[in-house]
Each structure stands twice: as structure tokens, then as C-alpha cells.
Design a protein around this motif. Structure first.
Motif, short mmCIF file in Angstrom:
data_model
loop_
_atom_site.label_atom_id
_atom_site.label_comp_id
_atom_site.label_asym_id
_atom_site.label_seq_id
_atom_site.Cartn_x
_atom_site.Cartn_y
_atom_site.Cartn_z
N ARG A 18 0.81 -1.11 -0.12
CA ARG A 18 0.05 -0.13 0.04
C ARG A 18 0.74 1.37 0.05
NH1 ARG A 18 -5.15 -1.51 2.15
NH2 ARG A 18 -5.72 -3.33 0.96
N VAL A 19 0.47 2.20 -1.01
CA VAL A 19 1.14 3.48 -0.84
C VAL A 19 0.24 4.54 -0.59
CG1 VAL A 19 2.57 5.18 -2.17
CG2 VAL A 19 2.96 2.72 -2.52
N THR A 20 0.46 5.33 0.37
CA THR A 20 -0.59 6.49 0.70
C THR A 20 0.31 7.95 0.06
OG1 THR A 20 -1.60 5.44 2.55
CG2 THR A 20 -1.81 7.85 2.46
N LEU A 21 -0.45 8.53 -0.76
CA LEU A 21 0.17 10.09 -1.18
C LEU A 21 -0.44 11.06 -0.26
CD1 LEU A 21 -0.42 9.25 -5.10
CD2 LEU A 21 1.73 8.86 -3.60
N LYS A 22 0.37 11.70 0.37
CA LYS A 22 0.25 12.64 1.52
C LYS A 22 -0.86 13.93 0.86
CE LYS A 22 3.87 11.48 4.61
NZ LYS A 22 4.92 11.95 5.70
N LYS A 23 -0.39 14.35 -0.15
CA LYS A 23 -1.30 15.63 -0.72
C LYS A 23 -2.60 15.28 -0.84
CE LYS A 23 -1.15 19.13 -4.38
NZ LYS A 23 -0.49 19.18 -5.62
N THR A 24 -2.99 14.27 -1.40
CA THR A 24 -4.23 14.05 -1.56
C THR A 24 -4.99 12.88 -0.88
OG1 THR A 24 -3.73 12.35 -3.30
CG2 THR A 24 -4.16 14.42 -4.21
N GLY A 25 -4.15 12.20 0.04
CA GLY A 25 -4.61 11.09 0.78
C GLY A 25 -5.12 9.94 0.12
N VAL A 26 -5.08 9.62 -1.17
CA VAL A 26 -5.23 8.50 -1.90
C VAL A 26 -4.41 7.35 -1.60
CG1 VAL A 26 -6.24 9.82 -3.85
CG2 VAL A 26 -3.82 8.79 -3.91
N VAL A 27 -5.05 6.22 -1.55
CA VAL A 27 -4.26 5.04 -1.19
C VAL A 27 -4.03 4.12 -2.48
CG1 VAL A 27 -4.28 2.91 0.25
CG2 VAL A 27 -5.13 5.16 1.38
N LEU A 28 -3.07 3.50 -2.67
CA LEU A 28 -2.77 2.87 -3.85
C LEU A 28 -2.56 1.35 -3.56
CD1 LEU A 28 -0.75 5.13 -5.75
CD2 LEU A 28 -2.86 5.17 -6.10
N ASP A 29 -2.89 0.62 -4.06
CA ASP A 29 -2.94 -0.89 -3.89
C ASP A 29 -1.96 -1.64 -5.13
OD1 ASP A 29 -3.61 -3.45 -2.08
OD2 ASP A 29 -4.20 -4.09 -4.12
N LEU A 30 -1.11 -2.27 -4.79
CA LEU A 30 -0.21 -3.07 -5.88
C LEU A 30 -0.48 -4.48 -5.76
CD1 LEU A 30 2.00 -2.89 -8.05
CD2 LEU A 30 3.61 -2.71 -6.44
N VAL A 31 -0.58 -5.10 -6.86
CA VAL A 31 -0.36 -6.60 -7.10
C VAL A 31 0.34 -6.89 -8.24
CG1 VAL A 31 -1.62 -8.88 -7.40
CG2 VAL A 31 -2.80 -6.95 -6.24
N PRO A 32 1.63 -7.51 -7.72
CA PRO A 32 2.70 -7.63 -8.90
C PRO A 32 2.37 -9.00 -9.47
CG PRO A 32 3.47 -8.09 -6.68
CD PRO A 32 2.20 -7.57 -6.55
N PRO A 33 3.33 -9.15 -10.73
CA PRO A 33 3.02 -10.37 -11.44
C PRO A 33 4.02 -11.47 -10.98
CG PRO A 33 4.45 -8.87 -12.60
CD PRO A 33 4.07 -8.34 -11.41
N PRO A 34 3.88 -13.09 -11.22
CA PRO A 34 4.86 -13.85 -10.49
C PRO A 34 6.05 -13.85 -11.19
CG PRO A 34 3.09 -14.70 -11.70
CD PRO A 34 2.78 -13.40 -11.79
N THR A 35 7.09 -14.48 -10.71
CA THR A 35 8.36 -14.42 -11.24
C THR A 35 8.86 -15.99 -11.42
OG1 THR A 35 9.13 -12.16 -10.52
CG2 THR A 35 10.68 -13.97 -11.07
N LYS A 36 9.46 -16.19 -12.57
CA LYS A 36 10.21 -17.50 -12.97
C LYS A 36 11.59 -17.17 -13.18
CE LYS A 36 9.35 -21.44 -15.94
NZ LYS A 36 8.62 -22.52 -14.90
N VAL A 37 12.32 -18.11 -12.24
CA VAL A 37 13.85 -18.18 -12.30
C VAL A 37 14.26 -19.47 -13.27
CG1 VAL A 37 15.94 -18.00 -11.05
CG2 VAL A 37 13.76 -17.15 -10.05
N ASN A 38 14.70 -19.15 -14.53
CA ASN A 38 15.04 -20.37 -15.13
C ASN A 38 16.31 -20.76 -15.13
OD1 ASN A 38 12.39 -20.37 -17.31
ND2 ASN A 38 13.11 -18.29 -16.94
N ASN A 39 16.75 -22.11 -15.37
CA ASN A 39 17.87 -22.65 -15.33
C ASN A 39 18.76 -22.38 -14.15
OD1 ASN A 39 17.23 -22.98 -18.17
ND2 ASN A 39 18.78 -21.72 -19.12
N LEU A 40 18.28 -22.89 -12.94
CA LEU A 40 18.84 -23.01 -11.97
C LEU A 40 19.95 -23.61 -11.83
CD1 LEU A 40 15.75 -23.22 -9.60
CD2 LEU A 40 17.32 -21.31 -9.53
#
Length: 452
Positions: free
Chosen positions: A207-229
Motif C-alpha cells: 500500500r502507498v498513501t500519497l500525502k497531498k491528496t490522501g489517496v491510497v494505492l494498492d499494488l498486485v505484482p506479477p509472479p516471477t520465474k527463475v530459469n536454468n537454476l
């Protein structure tokens, strides 16, 4: 790209935004006697697939031994159940790596200062994308010890604190703040070991809250794949969608990380739109997560508005050449004692003897110190259970809230404000005595004099 080509390109994205295609991968079956292992060269070149299979960080006998140890875990979550050799590690911990998201935090400052609600999401989502250039490193960070911390107080006015709040399952919590924004994260990684690769699912809440406006942002990132371990040249891909939602207004940005295809086609590419609360596209975004991101106003069909041009909003900074661990300048900064705050917490990742030994190039000492720390952690767990004690995080508190994520439910931790009080107390105390940080003993322990 001509305006005609551009129009068709973005219209295609808008009409089929959930279709990512499929990454075509070369398989070398039966390679060195191990059936079903995929060896992929993202740079292309079918003729060198077997040559790629011979490349890696280990000698063949080390590689074979590791495979014999790991094959029984195929299909399992190996986040904290397997002891790994230090030869595959980088001299940084997972909670230090969390702090790398602050490198381009000026984008959040811009988002806070921006009056346009859609451009606000452009800046904020570009900030979320910016860390992927650093995350493409193929070295594994150390798993944090329970109670371990990382703090940063000297970057863009940002104060950052992270703490390992659980060991089973491994969970970290982080908090950052400056005059423009407040950042809070609870992170729990979930993995699936697939033999020569591992899928990493970011079970977390950001969660990120921007102080000037007070808006709250929610982030859902993509999964990651590590290849050739184990076999081949290790490389990282993050195919899927990233969604950032303005919880205050309902606006959102949906960005699609294209999977790496044949001969590297599509690798690094990110495309998508900022939508209003009615799910109408307002701004298109396009770029590469290892290079730059740009935006352009669009119509309701997702096509660029006539008379407008792509505007670059973020570009990756210059990096050291031929760096041993593929570090950025910022990664070196957050790993350095020279930039550590005064009166550094004794539980700080920089003070870990295994991490420091690896940084100095002493793999033997790093391995011995890593084993010693892990045994001390196990001893503390036995002592805690025998006495009916519970571990309590110092800088974060368990809220009792359980939030759903695409990859499982998450118990949420929140910053309790005590770190700011701690830093304020240090600032008002006599700081004339300089402390040699390198000689400070690493101490995240719950029990002071526990015999291992």
C-alpha cells in the motif's frame, strides 16, 4: 513506429489484453541423464542449447550433487525447507532487497505532486516497474534471520525500516516514508520448484498513501520465474499482469509483462492502460522493464489521441560495468557501511557475518557463518517452544486482518511507529562517540545468552 502502426498496435492490446500468448521454449530431454529438464537460452540460437546446458555457476560434480539433493523437492514450496550452498548467493538479504524499491522513489514524489489523477497512476506504476531491472539479478539473497532488520535513512529524504517477522512461513514487513508518501508492505513468498526452474509467487500486500491528496494505492505484482537454476545460463522472467488500484477513487492501471518467447521475442516488454473507475482507458503505457516506460493519452478504444506523443516518464539509471553480482549503484549504496545510519541496529542485515564474508570473497567462511546463524535460529526456536514463548516483532504489529491475494491468504502486519521514536531518541542523544560498525556483533536474537 508510424501513427498507423501505433494505432493498430495499441488497439490490439485493448481488444485482447488478457491474452499473453505463450513462451516457446527449447527442451533438451535426457540431458546429462536427467529427463524433463528445460534448458532455455533467451538470447536465442537453437544450435547452442546443449552448450548452454553446460554453463552455470558450479562444476559438473557440484551440479550433479545438487540435482540429486533437489530432485525430490520437485513440485514443492522450497522457500525455507532447503539449505542452499553459498556459491549461488549474493551478499545481500531478502529484506535489503526490499529496499531496492526505493531507488526511484522520486516517481512517488511526482505522483503526490501531480493533480491529474491518471498521470498520478502513471508515475506510481512506473515506480513499481522500476525495481524489476534490479530484480533480474540471478543470485539468491540470504533468507533473513527471524528478528533481522534493515534500515535506511539517507535516500531522498526517505526513512525505510524492514523486519523479518516470521520464519515459518517466511514473512517480512516494511515501512518507508518521506514528505510525499507512506509505503507499507507485508511480504510472504511462495515458491514452486520445477527442477531446473522455480516459480515465485508474491503473496503480499503493498500500500502507498500519497500525502497531498490522501489517496491510497494498492499494488498486485506479477509472479516471477527463475530459469536454468542448475543447468544453463540462469535468467529471470516475470510474465503476467501488474495491477495498481486507487482504492480512494476506483481508478486503476493494468500492465502486462510479456513472456519471453522464441529467440527472446517479447522479453522485457510491458504494455497496458490507466483506466478510470468506469473501466474506460484514459492513458496507454508502453516500454520495457529493463529500460524505460512511456505514456500517451488515448481514446475510449485505447488508441492514441491525435496530436499527442509518447512521453517518457522513467528510464533506468547507468549501472556499473562488469559488476560481479550485477549490482546497480543503488544496490552498492544500500549494502555499504559508509551510508549506514549512526547507531545502526545490531540486528541489521549489513552486520551478518555470512553476508560480509561473501562480500569479501571468502566463500568458506561465508558457508560456516551461514550454518552457525541457522543453527542458532533453530536453537532459539526449540527454546521458545519449550518455554511456551512467542516471538514478537519489534517494529511491526500483527493486525489480525487476513487479506486474500491471487496466491493465497496473507496475515497483515502494520508499522507500529516505534522506529520513528527510536530514531528521534538517537537524534537527541550525544552522538559524538563514533562506533565502528564493522566490529558490531550481529544480534537479532530473542534470547541473549542461549547456548547453541
Amino acid at each position: 513506429m508510424t501513427s498507423k502502426d501505433q494505432k493498430g498496435f495499441f488497439a490490439s492490446i485493448a481488444s485482447s489484453f488478457s491474452n499473453f500468448g505463450s513462451a516457446v521454449q527449447k527442451s533438451v530431454n535426457g540431458l546429462l541423464g536427467y529427463e524433463g529438464l528445460e534448458v532455455i537460452n533467451p538470447e536465442g540460437g537453437e544450435e547452442d542449447a546443449e552448450e548452454e546446458a553446460q554453463k552455470g555457476r558450479w562444476k559438473q560434480e557440484e551440479r550433479d550433487g545438487y540435482w540429486k539433493m533437489m530432485h525430490k523437492y520437485i513440485g514443492s514450496d522450497v522457500t525455507s525447507m532447503v539449505t542452499l550452498p553459498v556459491i549461488i548467493f549474493e551478499p545481500m538479504t531478502m529484506i535489503q532487497k526490499m529496499a531496492e524499491l526505493m531507488e526511484y522513489c522520486s516517481l512517488l514524489d511526482q505522483a503526490d505532486e501531480c493533480d491529474d489523477p491518471y498521470m498520478r497512476l502513471v508515475y506510481a506504476s512506473s515506480w513499481a516497474i522500476s525495481v524489476y531491472f534490479a530484480y533480474q539479478r540471478t543470485w539468491k539473497p540470504f533468507n533473513p534471520i527471524l528478528g533481522e532488520t534493515y534500515e535506511m535513512v539517507n535516500h531522498g529524504g526517505v526513512t525505510f525500516i524492514a523486519e523479518q517477522v516470521s520464519h515459518h512461513p517466511p514473512m517480512s514487513a516494511g515501512h518507508a516514508e518521506n514528505e510525499h508518501f507512506v509505503y507499507d508492505v507485508t511480504s510472504k513468498l511462495k515458491t514452486k520448484f520445477l527442477g531446473n526452474s522455480v516459480d515465485v509467487y508474491p503473496v503480499g500486500r503493498t500500500r502507498v498513501t500519497l500525502k497531498k491528496t490522501g489517496v491510497v494505492l494498492d499494488l498486485v505484482p506479477p509472479p516471477t520465474k527463475v530459469n536454468n537454476l542448475i543447468f544453463g545460463r540462469t535468467w529471470v522472467d516475470s510474465p503476467g499482469e501488474m495491477i495498481m488500484t486507487n482504492l480512494t477513487t476506483g481508478d486503476k492501471v493494468v500492465l502486462y509483462f510479456q513472456p519471453c518467447g522464441w529467440f527472446g521475442a517479447g522479453r522485457y516488454e510491458v504494455d497496458g492502460y490507466v483506466y478510470n473507475a468506469d473501466e474506460e482507458p484514459k492513458i496507454l503505457m508502453t516500454g520495457k522493464w529493463n529500460e524505460s516506460m512511456s505514456c500517451q493519452p488515448c481514446d475510449l478504444e485505447g488508441e492514441p489521441l491525435p496530436g499527442t506523443e509518447l512521453k517518457e516518464v522513467w528510464r533506468v539509471a547507468a549501472v556499473p560495468q562488469k559488476d560481479k553480482f550485477q549490482y546497480t549503484y543503488f544496490a552498492h549504496k544500500i549494502n555499504s557501511f559508509d551510508t549506514a545510519p549512526k547507531n545502526l541496529l545490531a540486528s541489521d542485515s549489513r552486520l551478518r557475518p555470512d553476508r560480509y564474508a561473501l562480500e569479501m570473497g571468502d566463500l568458506s567462511k561465508a558457508g560456516a557463518e551461514k550454518s552457525s546463524l541457522e543453527e542458532r535460529q533453530r536453537a532459539e526456536k526449540r527454546h521458545r517452544e519449550a518455554n511456551g514463548d512467542k516471538f514478537t516483532a519489534r517494529w511491526f504489529s500483527l493486525t489480525g486482518e487476513v487479506t486474500p491475494t491471487p496466491w493465497g491468504d496473507l496475515e497483515v502486519y502494520e508499522y507500529n511507529g516505534k522506529y520513528a521514536e527510536h530514531r528521534a531518541a538517537i537524534g537527541s542523544a550525544d552522538s559524538s562517540v563514533e562506533v565502528d560498525l564493522k566490529s558490531t556483533e550481529f544480534n537479532p536474537w530473542q534470547y541473549g545468552e542461549l547456548s547453541v
